[in-house]
Design a protein around this motif. Structure first.
Motif, PDB file in Angstrom:
ATOM      1  N   LEU A  39      42.168  59.983  25.426  1.00 24.75           N
ATOM      2  CA  LEU A  39      42.641  60.514  26.706  1.00 24.75           C
ATOM      3  C   LEU A  39      41.533  61.297  27.401  1.00 24.75           C
ATOM      4  O   LEU A  39      41.289  61.128  28.596  1.00 24.75           O
ATOM      5  N   LEU A  40      40.840  62.150  26.651  1.00 22.10           N
ATOM      6  CA  LEU A  40      39.800  62.976  27.263  1.00 22.10           C
ATOM      7  C   LEU A  40      38.647  62.129  27.775  1.00 22.10           C
ATOM      8  O   LEU A  40      38.025  62.456  28.786  1.00 22.10           O
ATOM      9  N   VAL A  41      38.362  61.010  27.074  1.00 25.91           N
ATOM     10  CA  VAL A  41      37.293  60.117  27.541  1.00 25.91           C
ATOM     11  C   VAL A  41      37.628  59.599  28.929  1.00 25.91           C
ATOM     12  O   VAL A  41      36.766  59.554  29.824  1.00 25.91           O
ATOM     13  N   GLN A  42      38.890  59.209  29.141  1.00 24.92           N
ATOM     14  CA  GLN A  42      39.275  58.736  30.476  1.00 24.92           C
ATOM     15  C   GLN A  42      39.273  59.859  31.494  1.00 24.92           C
ATOM     16  O   GLN A  42      38.800  59.705  32.618  1.00 24.92           O
ATOM     17  N   MET A  70      46.279  61.468  42.087  1.00 19.78           N
ATOM     18  CA  MET A  70      47.359  60.707  42.708  1.00 19.78           C
ATOM     19  C   MET A  70      48.356  61.691  43.304  1.00 19.78           C
ATOM     20  O   MET A  70      48.978  62.483  42.606  1.00 19.78           O
ATOM     21  N   LEU A  71      48.512  61.673  44.654  1.00 15.56           N
ATOM     22  CA  LEU A  71      49.407  62.572  45.362  1.00 15.56           C
ATOM     23  C   LEU A  71      50.434  61.738  46.115  1.00 15.56           C
ATOM     24  O   LEU A  71      50.106  61.066  47.097  1.00 15.56           O
ATOM     25  N   PRO A  72      51.718  61.729  45.680  1.00 13.31           N
ATOM     26  CA  PRO A  72      52.732  60.920  46.368  1.00 13.31           C
ATOM     27  C   PRO A  72      53.075  61.505  47.732  1.00 13.31           C
ATOM     28  O   PRO A  72      53.159  62.730  47.906  1.00 13.31           O
ATOM     29  N   GLU A  94      47.026  46.684  36.938  1.00 14.46           N
ATOM     30  CA  GLU A  94      45.630  46.929  36.570  1.00 14.46           C
ATOM     31  C   GLU A  94      44.880  47.643  37.697  1.00 14.46           C
ATOM     32  O   GLU A  94      44.101  48.575  37.458  1.00 14.46           O
ATOM     33  N   GLU A  95      45.112  47.211  38.953  1.00 13.96           N
ATOM     34  CA  GLU A  95      44.434  47.847  40.075  1.00 13.96           C
ATOM     35  C   GLU A  95      44.938  49.278  40.279  1.00 13.96           C
ATOM     36  O   GLU A  95      44.156  50.188  40.581  1.00 13.96           O
ATOM     37  N   ALA A  96      46.252  49.505  40.113  1.00 21.90           N
ATOM     38  CA  ALA A  96      46.794  50.860  40.231  1.00 21.90           C
ATOM     39  C   ALA A  96      46.225  51.767  39.153  1.00 21.90           C
ATOM     40  O   ALA A  96      45.920  52.948  39.404  1.00 21.90           O
ATOM     41  N   GLN A  97      46.045  51.233  37.959  1.00 19.79           N
ATOM     42  CA  GLN A  97      45.437  52.006  36.878  1.00 19.79           C
ATOM     43  C   GLN A  97      44.001  52.386  37.222  1.00 19.79           C
ATOM     44  O   GLN A  97      43.546  53.489  36.920  1.00 19.79           O
ATOM     45  N   ARG A  98      43.307  51.452  37.905  1.00 18.35           N
ATOM     46  CA  ARG A  98      41.933  51.772  38.318  1.00 18.35           C
ATOM     47  C   ARG A  98      41.915  52.892  39.341  1.00 18.35           C
ATOM     48  O   ARG A  98      41.044  53.778  39.306  1.00 18.35           O
ATOM     49  N   LEU A  99      42.893  52.897  40.258  1.00 23.88           N
ATOM     50  CA  LEU A  99      42.937  53.923  41.303  1.00 23.88           C
ATOM     51  C   LEU A  99      43.281  55.295  40.717  1.00 23.88           C
ATOM     52  O   LEU A  99      42.697  56.305  41.111  1.00 23.88           O
ATOM     53  N   THR A 100      44.252  55.334  39.787  1.00 22.73           N
ATOM     54  CA  THR A 100      44.619  56.627  39.191  1.00 22.73           C
ATOM     55  C   THR A 100      43.604  57.071  38.159  1.00 22.73           C
ATOM     56  O   THR A 100      43.494  58.262  37.874  1.00 22.73           O
ATOM     57  N   GLY A 101      42.850  56.110  37.599  1.00 20.92           N
ATOM     58  CA  GLY A 101      41.866  56.446  36.587  1.00 20.92           C
ATOM     59  C   GLY A 101      42.455  56.661  35.213  1.00 20.92           C
ATOM     60  O   GLY A 101      41.749  57.082  34.308  1.00 20.92           O
ATOM     61  N   LEU A 102      43.750  56.338  35.034  1.00 23.64           N
ATOM     62  CA  LEU A 102      44.404  56.605  33.761  1.00 23.64           C
ATOM     63  C   LEU A 102      45.240  55.405  33.339  1.00 23.64           C
ATOM     64  O   LEU A 102      45.894  54.775  34.168  1.00 23.64           O
ATOM     65  N   GLU A 103      45.195  55.106  32.031  1.00 17.78           N
ATOM     66  CA  GLU A 103      46.120  54.141  31.488  1.00 17.78           C
ATOM     67  C   GLU A 103      47.533  54.726  31.490  1.00 17.78           C
ATOM     68  O   GLU A 103      47.719  55.943  31.571  1.00 17.78           O
ATOM     69  N   TYR A 104      48.516  53.857  31.395  1.00 14.21           N
ATOM     70  CA  TYR A 104      49.920  54.283  31.427  1.00 14.21           C
ATOM     71  C   TYR A 104      50.207  55.344  30.366  1.00 14.21           C
ATOM     72  O   TYR A 104      50.843  56.365  30.645  1.00 14.21           O
ATOM     73  N   ARG A 105      49.710  55.138  29.151  1.00 14.44           N
ATOM     74  CA  ARG A 105      50.029  56.073  28.056  1.00 14.44           C
ATOM     75  C   ARG A 105      49.427  57.450  28.296  1.00 14.44           C
ATOM     76  O   ARG A 105      49.969  58.464  27.862  1.00 14.44           O
ATOM     77  N   PHE A 106      48.267  57.511  29.012  1.00 15.89           N
ATOM     78  CA  PHE A 106      47.666  58.801  29.304  1.00 15.89           C
ATOM     79  C   PHE A 106      48.267  59.425  30.564  1.00 15.89           C
ATOM     80  O   PHE A 106      48.357  60.641  30.682  1.00 15.89           O
TER      81      PHE A 106
END
Length: 813
Positions: free
Chosen positions: A177-180, A1-3, A139-151
């Motif tokens: 975390l490493l699994v994701q 993710m690059l802003p 949920e869709e943003a999490q899919r794009l970044t590939g990471l849950e909020y906590r990770f």
């Protein structure tokens, strides 16, 4: 993710619209006074993606996102991920009760051809396709970044005070975390698919084996046995038919006797149901008693009505009470009017005298006024003559007579003209007052004369009524007699009304009892109708009690006779049932000898059907044995093929099992991470510390200042913990990003919020060099710091200031 671009309006301390341009930045710092809003910029990036911010302390809390004085706010982020460009917009709103909520949220894929330096509205408007709205955006943003909020907050945005979260996490949480980060979920998906295939193959193999095991009679001996069983059942069928004919004869006899028994039981039940109602015995006596009472009350009513007629006739003979009352009142009014008339006449005489006196006064006042006016006129003339005389001259003509004046006249002194005028005015006022008094006196006389006429007319009217009844004493006696007669008639009416009511109630009771008698007769007829088919005798309906007694006596005798007939029928029916049971037992033994299941109900049709079914099954069994012999070979081939697939799928699932492959993969990645972080920490600590893993995958520190002693990272001081946490964070961003790229994930940025103030100058220099090296690759690095020595080494700075209007941002290079 690059802003690329960040837009804020009424977000946190940024009340006025603020644009943050990242598209040409690799390494930047956010600087400004404490509380200026530096961390708010990082918060806005996190809030745009996940709808919450770590600093707020709890996920899904957004009350702090909106500026306190604002009712609406907005955050928009344009970013790139895996070569594609996306835009997220979240709009905040405050309700009338002060509650803050997300009013609008959307995520779109944007056109990457638009210059990233363009206006933010132009970038967000270049939508290629919408991806999500409302609650689905996170949920869709999490899919794009590939990471849950906590990770995401452990390896991309490291919030203030949470650098050590990955360092201190339990091994299981670090593995999550490493699994994701390593996309290890794909191996778990393969394992799950292998388990499904293994289960399907096992089920298919077991199904084929079960079918094979079920084919126990698929050989030549089984076919011969089935053929023999079929032939034996054909012989049995002939034997059973003869027994069924005998059974049906016994069953028909028993059924006929049973039907006769049931009819006789119904007859006996009907005879026993005839019971005399309880009230029939006293009903006739009650009716006779009420008839006598009704006749007595009717005679009493007649006597009362006769007395009432006499009282009313007596009253009518006394005449009209209203006329007598009017005459009596006329006597009274005549006397009162005479007394009033005498008084009015006396008052009229006095009024006439007063009016005459007032008339004389008017005449005197009129004469006085005339005299005063004459005196006034004389005075005016005298004054006029004196005035003319004053202007006369001898030898001149007189203006009055036109003669030549030979001698001037000598006039006496004129009267007082003003006094004469005042006297005239007083006389006029006096005359007016006297005239008004005279007019009032005349009106009073006229009023009294009118009253005299009215009283005389009223006396004339009363005189006509009095003339019809001149004797007032006799009149009073007649009125007294009328009142007595009225009272007597009233009492007679009340007595008559009471007697009529009692007679009506007795008549109602009589009618009710007659209805009960009619009903009792109806019940008697109904009871006889129920048993008339059994020979019930005719009844004498005039004697209700006797009729009921006769019917009940006949029912009792008939019931006894038919009960004896019932006992005889039951004995014959029992014999028929016994004969049928003997035949059934014989058929049961015959079926048992051939292994045929006995029907639950041993009826002729059921036995016949059971034998037919057994024959059909024997034929079917023989056919199945022949078919099964052909199917055995096919099933054996299927079992071998399914077991082969089962072995392969089981092996794949076993190799990729979470506690094997995934654990191994994460263990290797963690070991690599710790090794890379250990080198960084060694540089940061000037060779004092290294990181290592314990046998239980716990991160430990090797302290060379203590002879290489290994201890828990939780024993590190605040500054030492920051160094170790930063080393792990940099390793996560650097090394895991490389692994992520092979799994279609790119961690293109890292943001560090504060924590540099605890470092000494030498360590700070190492940290700055490390961050510069990290930003030199394909990764954006952003930091928030108050340390000027570190901030001065960053090529791009965003200076944050704050005033009464909120926070403001300015980009400088």
């Amino acid at each position: 993710m690059l802003p690329l671009r960040l837009f804020m309006e009424n977000f946190g301390s940024f009340r006025t619209p603020a644009n943050v341009d990242f598209h040409d930045v690799d390494y930047f710092v956010l600087v400004g006074p404490t509380g200026a809003g530096k961390s708010t910029v990082i918060d806005a990036i996190c809030f745009a993606i996940y709808g919450t911010v770590p600093r707020w302390g709890k996920e899904n809390v957004i009350a702090l996102a909106l500026a306190p004085s604002a009712t609406t706010g907005k955050v928009a982020l344009v970013f790139e991920s895996a070569g594609r460009r996306y835009g997220i917009v979240r709009v905040l709103g405050r309700s009338t009760k002060g509650a803050v909520s997300t009013k609008e949220a959307r995520l779109d894929e944007l056109d990457p051809a638009i210059d990233p330096a363009a206006d933010v509205d132009e970038l967000l408007g270049a939508v290629v396709r919408p991806l999500a709205e409302g609650e689905d955006v996170t949920e869709e943003a999490q899919r794009l970044t590939g990471l849950e909020y906590r990770f995401f907050t452990q390896c991309v945005i490291l919030p203030q005070g949470r650098f050590a979260e990955f360092l201190h996490s339990a091994p299981s949480k670090r593995q999550d975390l490493l699994v994701q980060l390593l996309d290890a979920e794909v191996y778990d998906q393969i394992r799950q698919r292998a388990q499904i295939e293994e289960s399907k193959a096992a089920n298919a193999a077991q199904s084929a084996q079960d079918q094979l095991d079920a084919l126990t009679d698929a050989d030549e001996a089984a076919e011969a046995a089935a053929r023999k069983h079929r032939d034996e059942l054909r012989v049995l069928n002939t034997q059973v038919r003869a027994g069924i004919d005998r059974l049906r004869a016994h069953d028909d006899t028993a059924a006929k006797l049973k039907a006769e028994t049931e009819v006789l039981q119904e007859t006996i039940s009907a005879l026993g149901s005839v019971v005399m109602p309880k009230h029939v015995s006293t009903l006739a006596d009650d009716l006779r008693s009420v008839l006598v009472e009704t006749e007595r009350l009717a005679e009493e009513v007649a006597r009362c009505e006769e007395a009432l007629t006499e009282a009313e006739d007596e009253r009518a003979a006394l005449g009209d009470k209203a006329e007598l009352t009017v005459a009596h009142q006329a006597h009274h009014d005549h006397e009162r009017l005479n007394n009033e008339l005498d008084g009015i006449r006396s008052e009229l005489a006095a009024a006439r005298t007063a009016a005459a006196q007032a008339k004389d006064e008017v005449e005197h006042a009129t004469a006085a006024l005339d005299a005063a006016e004459t005196h006034l006129q004389h005075g005016r003339e005298s004054h006029a003559a004196i005035t003319i005389a004053q202007h006369l001259g001898v030898g001149e003509p007189c203006p009055v007579c036109l003669r030549i004046v030979t001698d001037l006249p000598r006039h006496p002194v004129a009267a007082d003209l003003h006094a004469a005028q005042q006297n005239v005015q007083e006389r006029r006022k006096s005359l007016e007052t006297i005239r008004e008094r005279h007019h009032g006196a005349e009106l009073h006389v006229a009023s009294l004369e009118q009253k005299v006429i009215e009283r005389q007319n009223q006396l004339a009217g009363h005189a006509q009524r009095i003339q019809a009844h001149p004797d007032i004493a006799a009149l009073k006696r007649r009125l007294t007699a009328i009142e007595s007669a009225d009272h007597k008639a009233l009492q007679a009416r009340q007595t008559t009304r009471t007697t009529r009511l009692a007679h009506k109630q007795a008549a109602q009771r009589r009618d009710s009892l007659r209805a009960e008698v009619d009903k009792a007769l109806g019940d008697l007829d109904a009871a006889r109708d129920r048993v008339v088919a059994y020979g019930a005798p005719p009844l004498e309906r005039s004697d209700l009690r006797g009729a009921w007694t006769a019917l009940i006596s006949w029912c009792a005798e008939e019931k006894h006779r038919r009960t004896m007939m019932l006992d005889e029928l039951r004995a014959r029916m029992t014999d028929a049932f016994h004969s049928g049971e003997e035949e059934r037992n014989a058929l049961r033994e015959l079926l048992d000898t051939r292994g045929i299941a006995t029907p639950a109900l041993l009826e002729a049709d059921a036995i016949s059907e059971a034998v037919a079914v057994a024959n059909t099954r024997a034929e079917g069994r023989l056919d199945r044995v022949r078919e099964n012999r052909a199917r055995v070979a096919t099933l054996e081939d299927e079992v071998r093929a399914h077991k082969q697939v089962l072995r392969i799928a089981h092996e794949v699932a076993l190799r990729l099992k979470a506690n094997n492959f995934e654990k191994w993969l994460c263990s290797e990645a963690l070991e690599w991470l710790v090794a890379v972080a250990s080198d960084t920490l060694k540089d940061l600590s000037d060779g004092q510390f290294e990181l290592t893993l314990s046998d239980k995958s716990e991160i430990e520190v090797v302290d060379y200042a203590e002879a290489g002693m290994r201890r828990s990272v939780r024993t590190l001081s605040g500054g030492e913990t920051f160094q170790a946490s930063l080393a792990l964070a940099l390793a996560l961003s650097d090394q895991i990003a490389g692994l992520g790229a092979t799994a279609a994930r790119s961690l293109d940025s890292i943001f560090l919020d504060e924590g540099f103030g605890t470092l000494d100058p030498a360590t700070l220099d190492i940290v700055a060099t490390t961050l510069e090296r990290l930003s030199a690759g394909d990764r954006m690095v952003g930091i928030v710091t108050h340390v000027a020595a570190l901030a001065d080494r960053v090529p791009v700075r965003f200076e944050i200031t704050r005033d009464a209007a909120g926070s403001h941002l300015e980009k400088k290079t």
